[in-house]
Design an enzyme around this catalytic site. Structure first.
Site, PDB file in Angstrom:
ATOM      1  N   GLY A 145       0.824  -1.206   0.000  1.00  0.00           N
ATOM      2  CA  GLY A 145       0.000   0.000   0.000  1.00  0.00           C
ATOM      3  C   GLY A 145       0.856   1.253   0.000  1.00  0.00           C
ATOM      4  O   GLY A 145       1.920   1.318  -0.621  1.00  0.00           O
ATOM      5  N   SER A 146       0.423   2.271   0.744  1.00  0.00           N
ATOM      6  CA  SER A 146       1.020   3.605   0.651  1.00  0.00           C
ATOM      7  C   SER A 146       2.444   3.705   1.175  1.00  0.00           C
ATOM      8  O   SER A 146       3.114   4.724   0.932  1.00  0.00           O
ATOM      9  CB  SER A 146       0.143   4.614   1.394  1.00  0.00           C
ATOM     10  N   VAL A 147       2.944   2.697   1.880  1.00  0.00           N
ATOM     11  CA  VAL A 147       4.353   2.705   2.274  1.00  0.00           C
ATOM     12  C   VAL A 147       5.226   2.819   1.020  1.00  0.00           C
ATOM     13  O   VAL A 147       6.299   3.435   1.038  1.00  0.00           O
ATOM     14  CB  VAL A 147       4.707   1.432   3.072  1.00  0.00           C
TER      15      VAL A 147
END
Length: 592
Positions: free
Chosen positions: A304-306
């Site tokens: 995801g956004s990591v």
């Protein structure tokens, strides 16, 4: 007629005798070490049949934490009795008095015994040094006070360290040229498997008493102490784990009810694993029947956004981070109105802090127009693809790897790099992006160190029995590609903004005794329970911000949108580490 019958009968007898001799040859000479489908070692069985023995140490090497404390074994000073004591006169009253139990209790236990045993009722009794000295001074044959090595049924970092088992097929396949006892333990997973050849026993330490066919003394009542011929074995693998920190981490993971996921904590100075927790637990009764056998910190997960951290690095180096530019964060990556998030118009820095998908989907497509390989190139520079664990040539091992880890990946095929929709989804850590928590922790460590990327170590050396070093594992650089110190500095500021911004996704980590920089992530898994999609929840970062010491990744896999945040777990471990670092000097805890 009778002569003909005699010849037939004699021929049959000769055939039977020949078969019998052949069978004896097979048993005595050919298959004596590996008889029948059960792989029985007849030589070992013969010796066991003529002796009674108590194994003090099975000879397999062990694992130590970075301070030299044992992780999987404990040595307990115990009182050993041999069953032949029931047939001889001995000073039972004196022994009973030394250990503080009734004489009748000792006599009853020995009367019931069929083989040597460590005394305890029901738990094994642990002796003091004084008791050991007093008992051994009596010099009673068949009575011994010794330190016996016991394998712990529960031990820290069980998925990282791994498990062993008696597996004759694996033993033969892995070591066809070694003459090992059939009951030798072999490493099946984790470090136990990676370091297996070093940990193999060179012989057992044991007390042996020879008996005749009915259990009587064969050579008197003397008991012999037998130990391996090589005094330097068994060896120990000195891991990078800190047992105190590891136990704290496990306690916190369970406190926050992480059932599928865990954390990995790195020491930035040495780029080594201080703690690694993976859930679910290993089912000791049937380890391969459930997911617990897998180390989730070394397995591919949807980040995801990591992953926006990689896109941000590329954007900085290709001048796509213009501070005057704004992005419409009321829209999705496809340009349609976002029904869930209404962030408004945000700058690049604000987009990173608030994790705006449209911004990073847009930038990912712009990077593709420059060069479709840029995203993968920066994933390599930040060490999230390929192996990140320690690897190198040692002894007769080429490319020895301390850990068995999944390779991260960005795209599955070349065509996806050319598709704007796939590239936009990749830019927010979705589609085919898969990274391990260990690799993400190493990415944070790389940024915290100003762009210097190193291999992650789980062990620093292999030590002989006496503590001297057999083989060190030196720190090693992880390839030549890296981000520039300038890019690392700008990423550091972005990661800090995630925490300090009033609307940052990491604002829950404000006010901690160590200032944190990091990135959150919520990844869609494509798996549903009913109408609810299951998500992967992440927080990855490092601390203290001004003088980085730790990199930490916490992850909760396959949870509902309304539950499973790992920010509180991250915060609790930061506070716990601060307390451990300032133990004995704890006044008022400062806040950032």
């Amino acid at each position: 007629m009778w002569r003909k019958r005699a010849v037939v009968l004699l021929s049959v007898c000769l055939c039977l005798v020949t078969l019998l001799i052949g069978r004896l040859v097979q048993i005595q000479l050919l298959d004596s070490r590996d008889f029948s489908k059960h792989h029985v070692n007849l030589l070992e069985a013969s010796v066991k049949q003529r002796s009674q023995e108590m194994v003090i140490d099975n000879g397999r090497g062990g694992f130590l934490d970075r301070n030299g404390e044992s992780l999987i074994h404990q040595r307990i000073p115990v009182l050993i009795f041999f069953p032949f004591l029931k047939n001889v006169e001995w000073e039972v009253e004196k022994v009973a008095q030394i250990i503080g139990v009734p004489t009748s209790t000792l006599l009853r236990k020995i009367e019931q015994a069929k083989e040597p045993f460590a005394f305890g009722n029901p738990k094994i009794m642990s002796l003091t040094n004084k008791q050991m000295e007093q008992i051994n001074k009596l010099e009673i044959p068949g009575v011994f006070a010794v330190e016996k090595k016991y394998a712990l049924t529960e031990y820290p970092a069980e998925q990282l360290i791994g498990i062993t088992g008696q597996n004759h097929t694996v033993l033969q396949k892995r070591y066809p040229d070694k003459d090992l006892p059939t009951d030798s333990l072999v490493g099946l997973t984790g470090l136990e498997k990676s370091f297996d050849e070093f940990l193999l026993p060179d012989g057992k330490s044991k007390l042996v008493y020879h008996v005749d066919g009915i259990g009587g003394p064969l050579f008197g009542i003397n008991v012999k102490y037998v130990e391996p011929a090589n005094p330097f074995y068994p060896v120990n693998v000195k891991t990078t784990l800190d047992k105190e920190i590891q136990l704290l981490a496990e306690e916190l993971v369970d406190k926050h009810k992480i059932e599928n996921g865990g954390l990995v904590l790195l020491d930035l100075e040495t780029n080594s694993i201080l703690a690694s927790v993976s859930r679910p637990y290993i089912n000791k009764d049937a380890p391969y029947s459930e997911a617990g056998i897998n180390n989730m910190m070394l397995k591919q997960q949807i980040p995801g956004s990591v992953f926006k951290t990689i896109i941000a690095a590329a954007a900085i180096e290709y001048d796509l981070d213009d501070p005057t530019r704004v992005f419409d964060c009321d829209k999705t990556i496809t340009g349609t109105p976002d029904q869930k998030y209404q962030h408004g118009m945000l700058s690049f820095t604000e987009s990173f802090a608030q994790s705006c998908n449209n911004t990073f989907g847009t930038i990912a497509k712009e990077l593709k127009e420059i060069d479709e390989n840029i995203i993968e190139d920066y994933a390599k520079k930040l060490s999230v693809v390929g192996q990140v664990g320690w690897e190198g040539d040692i002894y007769h091992f080429e490319n020895f790897r301390q850990m068995e880890e999944d390779n991260g990946r960005i795209f599955l095929d070349e065509s996806a790099k050319k598709d704007n929709n796939f590239v936009a989804m990749t830019g927010i850590g979705q589609h085919e992006v898969r990274l391990t928590p260990l690799a993400i922790a190493n990415m944070m460590a790389t940024i915290a160190r100003g762009g210097k990327s190193e291999m992650v170590r789980a062990a620093t050396e292999i030590d002989y029995k006496d503590g001297t070093s057999l083989l060190p594992f030196e720190e090693k650089s992880l390839g030549d590609e890296s981000i520039s110190p300038y890019t690392a500095m700008k990423l550091q500021k972005l990661l800090r903004e995630v925490v300090v911004s009033e609307k940052g996704t990491g604002r829950g980590l404000q006010g901690l005794p160590y200032e944190v920089a990091g990135k959150s992530g919520t990844a869609e898994t494509g798996r549903f329970e009913g109408e609810q999609q299951l998500l992967n929840k992440w927080f990855a970062g490092y601390f203290p911000f001004d003088n980085p010491k730790y990199a930490l990744v916490t992850v909760n896999l396959g949870v509902y949108d309304t539950e499973g945040s790992v920010t509180p777990l991250f915060a609790d471990l930061v506070k716990g580490l601060y307390e451990l670092d300032h133990k004995g000097n704890m006044g008022e805890v400062p806040t950032s």
